[in-house]
Design a protein around this motif. Structure first.
Motif: not given
Length: 154
Positions: A1-16
């Protein structure tokens, strides 16, 4: 089973933000919010509410003192609880039904004020009036409300 996402990397926001439309969208949203805020302040200034809020903030200590003194009075807590109870009661009412009943009451009060009342001089007049479908419906409504009140008070 996959581990839950604890934090979203900053790169995700910077790409937008790197996309060509992102900067324009952010700027447009900020300008729109700024325009709305300026309009709100203009309206508050025109209506005099800015002065009221400013005076309230300047006199906050004395206003808080008055508020605390009023809340320390014996019936204040009971009054606040009553207002909350009335708010809860009205939130449970169907607005259309409340509007219809309110219209009926106001129309009836206006008829009484104008002098076009139904004359009742005894029980026989009440019985005769009860044959009117509108009066019969009102009696049924009152009796239904009284039954529900009695059930709730049980």
């Amino acid at each position: 089973m996959a581990a839950p996402i604890a934090a979203v990397p900053k790169e995700v926001f910077l790409e937008d933000l790197d996309s060509p439309n992102a900067a324009g969208q952010v700027t447009h949203a900020a300008e729109s919010a700024s325009n709305k805020l300026h309009h709100l302040l203009d309206v508050l200034e025109e209506t005099g509410w800015i002065d009221v809020f400013t005076a309230a903030l300047e006199q906050r200590e004395s206003l808080l003192g008055i508020l605390v003194d009023e809340l320390n009075r014996p019936g204040a807590v009971q009054a606040v609880k009553s207002v909350i109870g009335l708010g809860q009661m009205f939130s449970n009412l169907d607005p259309a039904a409340l509007t219809a009943m309110g219209k009926g009451v106001t129309d009836g009060v206006n008829r009484v004020y104008e002098g076009s009342m139904i004359e009742v001089h005894g029980i026989w007049d009440v019985l005769k009036a009860s044959r009117d479908p509108d009066i019969s419906r009102a009696f049924s409504t009152i009796l239904t409300i009284l039954k529900s009140m009695g059930e709730a008070l049980r």
